[in-house]
Each structure stands twice: as structure tokens, then as C-alpha cells.
Design an enzyme around this catalytic site. Structure first.
Site, PDB file in Angstrom:
ATOM      1  N   CYS A 183      31.802  39.501  47.299  1.00  0.00           N
ATOM      2  CA  CYS A 183      33.120  39.270  46.711  1.00  0.00           C
ATOM      3  C   CYS A 183      33.833  38.050  47.291  1.00  0.00           C
ATOM      4  CB  CYS A 183      33.973  40.515  46.876  1.00  0.00           C
ATOM      5  SG  CYS A 183      33.118  42.012  46.334  1.00  0.00           S
ATOM      6  N   HIS A 239      43.333  39.432  49.026  1.00  0.00           N
ATOM      7  CA  HIS A 239      42.104  40.045  48.530  1.00  0.00           C
ATOM      8  C   HIS A 239      42.430  41.419  47.943  1.00  0.00           C
ATOM      9  CE1 HIS A 239      37.863  40.697  48.098  1.00  0.00           C
ATOM     10  NE2 HIS A 239      37.851  41.725  48.941  1.00  0.00           N
ATOM     11  N   GLU A 261      43.498  43.672  56.078  1.00  0.00           N
ATOM     12  CA  GLU A 261      43.918  42.336  55.661  1.00  0.00           C
ATOM     13  C   GLU A 261      45.376  42.079  56.049  1.00  0.00           C
ATOM     14  OE1 GLU A 261      44.049  39.447  51.703  1.00  0.00           O
ATOM     15  OE2 GLU A 261      43.701  41.598  51.461  1.00  0.00           O
ATOM     16  N   LYS A 282      44.178  41.771  41.587  1.00  0.00           N
ATOM     17  CA  LYS A 282      43.243  42.833  41.202  1.00  0.00           C
ATOM     18  C   LYS A 282      43.942  44.077  40.670  1.00  0.00           C
ATOM     19  CE  LYS A 282      39.663  41.393  44.523  1.00  0.00           C
ATOM     20  NZ  LYS A 282      40.416  40.321  45.210  1.00  0.00           N
ATOM     21  N   HIS A 292      38.575  44.301  40.286  1.00  0.00           N
ATOM     22  CA  HIS A 292      37.857  43.469  41.253  1.00  0.00           C
ATOM     23  C   HIS A 292      36.664  42.843  40.548  1.00  0.00           C
ATOM     24  CE1 HIS A 292      36.122  41.814  44.684  1.00  0.00           C
ATOM     25  NE2 HIS A 292      36.066  42.843  45.499  1.00  0.00           N
ATOM     26  N   PHE A 302      31.260  42.288  51.025  1.00  0.00           N
ATOM     27  CA  PHE A 302      30.315  43.136  51.739  1.00  0.00           C
ATOM     28  C   PHE A 302      29.436  42.270  52.626  1.00  0.00           C
ATOM     29  CE2 PHE A 302      29.901  47.073  48.710  1.00  0.00           C
ATOM     30  CZ  PHE A 302      31.203  47.417  48.996  1.00  0.00           C
TER      31      PHE A 302
END
Length: 485
Positions: free
Chosen positions: A236, A376, A387, A407, A412, A471
Site C-alpha cells: 500500500c 494513510h 500513525e 480512504k 483503501h 504490509f
């Protein structure tokens, strides 16, 4: 020489790059696990001298950051292209975001009735007319269809149509469009053919349309661009990694123009089923439009989306020479790794906070100049707060800062997320309006930064950062600002 960790009488030099005392631990650079009372001297003895050494230096006043002034190395944005759940037009895309409209609906691309998650940011009514010929359009994986349309629309937006490009040196134009998953439909269909009918029934397009580099390759084939061409796949964080790499190609003089971004089309049984198995998705099947809720106490996972976001990045010198319309400026970026876990972020946020600091250093920007963060913010339990904590470590005073989560409305979009969010960030800069973070009903108390809850806000952006994490612990941050000659 023994120096306690965190002492400001030393600096770390990693492959000839100096990093001052910014709170980052030495173990970030050599891969060590946290150790109580870690001392630099013991760490240095274990490290390879070629990579890590300690250089003594006297404490000094930190100089004000300096932005790049060389027009050959300044990187500007001259075009944008998008394929999204809200369509393929940039203004429509951003206006829908400003309205706080959710693009999340039940999945109807396949029968999801037996799946525990049955909704997502699926694109409906996509048309590639005028951008892909009919024969190729029928063969291509959606991942590459989205890439080609977004890329060509970005070129149009930058006034780089065929008649203009034919007069330019195409060896100085490159393409770098990444994807987290690649041609997942082509891959799934190939495996199904193998199992059900045998290897002789596998289409010859199985491999070419599955591998992750094909978006960049197909754009180059259609346009004749012969500059740097490859893809990056860091889950991502992919698109931001691409922006960072492409800007460096321009800064090093290896290209004058780069077509850059991310693309993804993973809303199919393999993609949805795989993320369900990871226990990463929200299961609000009864209210899908309220499922993506960054920073809300009742969030229960992210919502899958799809699409493509592409920027035209260009040296200021080239853009000025051809009289391009300059939309915004890319000031810098950074990439780091948590080196911690396949899917979970570091709870201390060290990888993210270090990435933000390094991006500001690369951009020549002080933390006080940043007043907008496109976060994010996936709507996962651990990720959202990690975050925020990292952001608060870097920016000590956030009273004037705004932070939102794209998002919350489009889901996402995995490898395309950073591309689409860069467009949202740049539109915030050019319009002076920030889109809301929707579904903000019960905010986590740790989130003390204004998340633009539920309703858009007027905000003059000075410097903006856009965060993307993937990831594997991949962290990426890019920095944009209004263009000033």
C-alpha cells in the site's frame, strides 16, 4: 569512545548520509531489536564499519532548511489523471470528496453472498474509450486498463498530447507506475485454467498480464517513452515509493519528465478472500458506506477500493521551456522500513516518524511549515493510532494543522492509494478546500489533531505531506507545496 544513545554530541553516518539527533534510535539503521539501555559503542562494534560509523562533532545551532533552487532539480507537477469509484475526471473526483460522498457499495462483480465481507469501493461503468483499442481492451486485466487511462489522461492534462510528444526527445521521458497486487484477474484466471483444463489451456497472456511491471511497459509501448521504465511493488506504499524514485531520476538528470503513480484492481474473489483471511477488512455489511471510519472508536478494519492515480512530474526547467501549466511542486520524500512485522505497524511509530523527518529534510522544510497531512488512515485498530502518534512526535504544535483520511470515502486502493491521495493533496493545495473525513462519530481521545470531521473546511495549505504505509513495514512520505517561481 562510549556515547549514550540519544546524545547530541554525535551523528550517525549511513552510507555517507548524515542523520542528526532527531530521536531515531540506532537500531532503526542496523536492524537490532529493542534492547534496554542500548549504548552506541556496543552497537558500533557489531555493525559493519563500511556502513556505519560514528563521527564526533561539536553541538551547533541547526541551520534553517534550504529548498532546492536549481531549475533542473526542482520537480513540479504538470498533470494529473485518475480512475476512481467517482469516475475518471479529476474535478469530479475531488468534488465528490468535498461533498463527503461515499463510493462504497455492495460488490456485484462476482457472487460475494458467501463471503463474510460483501462490499467495497468497486468501480462501475468504467470506459476506456479513446484510450485503449477494443482488441486490447478485451484482453487486458483491469489493473492495466486503469493504468493506461489514468496515465493518458494525466498526459492530456499536462498538454502532452501526441502532437506535442512527437516533437520531444522521448528518451528523456520515463514511466514508473507501480501496483501492489499486479494483474490479479489474469493470474486467477490462469490458475483456474491450469487446475480445471491443464497447462495447455493457459492463455499466452497469463504471464505478461500478471506481472507487476506491465502497466509501465504498456504505457511506454503506446507512447514511445524510452526513459527509465519499471514498477515498484511495496504493497500500500507503492505509489509514494514511485513518486520518490521518479523525482530522483529527474534530480539526477536521468529524465526530464516522468509519468508516475499507482494502479490496482483487486476486488475479485482472490483479493477479497485473501484480505478476509488476513482479518484486515471491516465487516459492516449492513452499512457499507459507514464502514470506513478512520480514527473512530468503532472502526473495525479497512474497506477495499480500486483505481489508479497518476502524476506528471517534470523538471522546472523543462516545464518552463515548454510553457507548461504548473499545478504544484514536489519538494521531497522519504522511504523507510519498520523491520518489525509483516502486517502490524510498530507501536512506537519509530519507522513512520523517522520517515516523516527524513522527508522534510529531503524537501528542505521545517516541521513548523507543514499545516496539512493527507493521512494513510486505513481505519484499522492499530494502524490509525500508530500513525497519529508518529505525527505528534514530529510536529510538536499541531494547533494549526489539519489532517484527513481520503480512504473514508473511496476505501483503501492498495497500490493505487498513494497516487489517488496525492491528487487529493494537490487539489487541496490548489482549491484551498480540504475534504472531510466522513464517519467521524466518536473520535479516539488520542487524536488531538483536527481530522476535518464530516464536513469540508477552507484551509490555505502552506506545505502538505501525504503518508502511505504498506504490509512488510514499508513507510513512505511525500511533500507537496504550492508552486512559487
Amino acid at each position: 569512545m562510549a556515547v549514550a544513545a540519544g546524545s547530541c554530541s554525535s551523528s550517525f553516518v549511513i552510507e555517507n548520509r548524515e542523520l542528526g539527533c532527531n530521536g531515531a534510535s540506532l537500531r532503526r539503521f542496523n536492524g537490532l531489536r529493542p534492547v534496554e539501555n542500548l549504548q552506541i559503542a556496543s552497537a558500533v562494534r557489531k555493525a559493519t564499519p563500511r556502513i556505519l560509523r560514528i563521527k564526533a562533532m561539536a553541538a551547533s545551532t541547526v541551520a534553517a532548511p534550504q529548498r532546492e533552487k536549481d531549475p533542473k532539480k526542482r520537480v513540479v507537477i504538470t498533470g494529473m489523471g485518475v480512475v476512481s469509484v467517482f469516475g475518471n475526471d479529476i474535478d469530479t473526483f475531488y468534488n465528490k470528496l468535498l461533498e463527503g460522498e461515499s463510493g462504497i457499495h455492495p460488490i456485484d462483480r462476482f457472487d460475494a453472498s458467501t463471503f463474510s465481507v460483501r462490499f467495497g469501493g468497486q468501480i462501475h461503468g468504467f470506459s476506456s474509450q479513446g484510450y485503449i483499442d477494443g482488441k486490447n481492451d478485451r484482453r487486458l486485466d483491469d489493473c492495466w486498463r486503469y493504468c493506461l487511462v489514468a496515465g493518458k489522461r494525466a498526459l492530456e492534462d499536462a498538454n502532452l498530447g501526441p502532437e506535442v510528444l512527437d516533437k520531444m526527445d522521448k528518451s528523456r521521458i520515463g514511466v514508473l507506475v507501480g501496483t501492489g497486487m499486479g494483474g490479479l484477474t489474469a493470474f486467477s484466471n490462469g490458475i483456474e485454467a491450469l487446475i480445471q483444463k491443464g497447462y495447455k489451456k493457459i492463455t499466452p497472456f497469463f504471464i505478461p498480464y500478471s506481472i507487476t511491471n506491465m502497466g509501465s511497459a504498456l504505457l511506454a509501448i503506446d507512447t514511445g517513452f524510452m526513459g527509465p521504465n519499471y514498477s515498484i511493488s511495496t504493497a500500500c506504499a507503492t505509489a509514494n515509493y514511485c513518486f520518490y524514485a521518479a523525482a530522483n531520476h529527474i534530480r539526477r538528470g536521468e529524465a526530464e519528465i516522468m509519468v508516475v503513480g499507482g494502479t490496482e484492481a483487486a476486488i475479485l474473489p482472490t483479493g477479497v478472500g485473501g484480505f478476509i483471511a488476513c482479518r484486515a477488512l471491516s465487516q459492516r455489511n449492513d452499512e457499507p458506506q459507514r464502514a470506513s471510519r478512520p480514527w473512530d472508536k468503532n472502526r473495525d478494519g479497512f474497506v477495499m477500493g480500486e483505481g489508479s492515480g497518476v502524476l506528471i512530474m517534470e523538471s522546472l526547467e523543462r516545464a518552463t521551456k515548454r510553457g507548461a501549466n504548473i499545478i504544484a511542486e514536489y519538494l521531497g520524500g522519504s522511504i523507510t522500513c519498520d523491520a518489525h512485522h509483516m502486517t502490524d505497524p510498530r507501536s512506537d511509530g519509530l519507522g513512520v516518524s523517522s520517515c516523516i523527518k527524513l522527508s522534510l529534510e529531503d524537501a528542505g522544510v521545517s516541521p513548523e511549515e507543514v499545516n496539512y497531512v493527507n493521512a494513510h488512515a486505513t481505519s484499522t485498530l492499530a494502524g490509525d493510532l500508530a500513525e497519529v502518534n508518529a505525527i505528534k512526535k514530529v510536529f510538536k504544535n499541531t494547533s494549526e494543522m489539519k489532517m484527513n483520511g481520503t480512504k473514508s470515502m473511496i476505501g483503501h486502493c492498495l497500490g493505487a492509494a498513494g497516487g489517488m491521495e496525492a491528487i487529493a493533496t494537490i487539489k487541496a493545495i490548489t482549491t484551498g478546500w480540504l475534504h472531510p473525513t466522513i464517519n467521524q462519530d466518536d473520535l479516539e481521545p488520542e487524536v488531538t489533531i483536527d481530522t476535518v470531521p464530516n464536513v469540508k473546511k477552507k484551509h490555505e495549505v502552506n506545505v502538505a505531506i501525504s503518508n502511505s504505509f504498506g504490509f512488510g513495514g514499508h513507510n513512505s512520505v511525500v511533500v507537496f507545496a504550492p508552486f512559487s517561481p
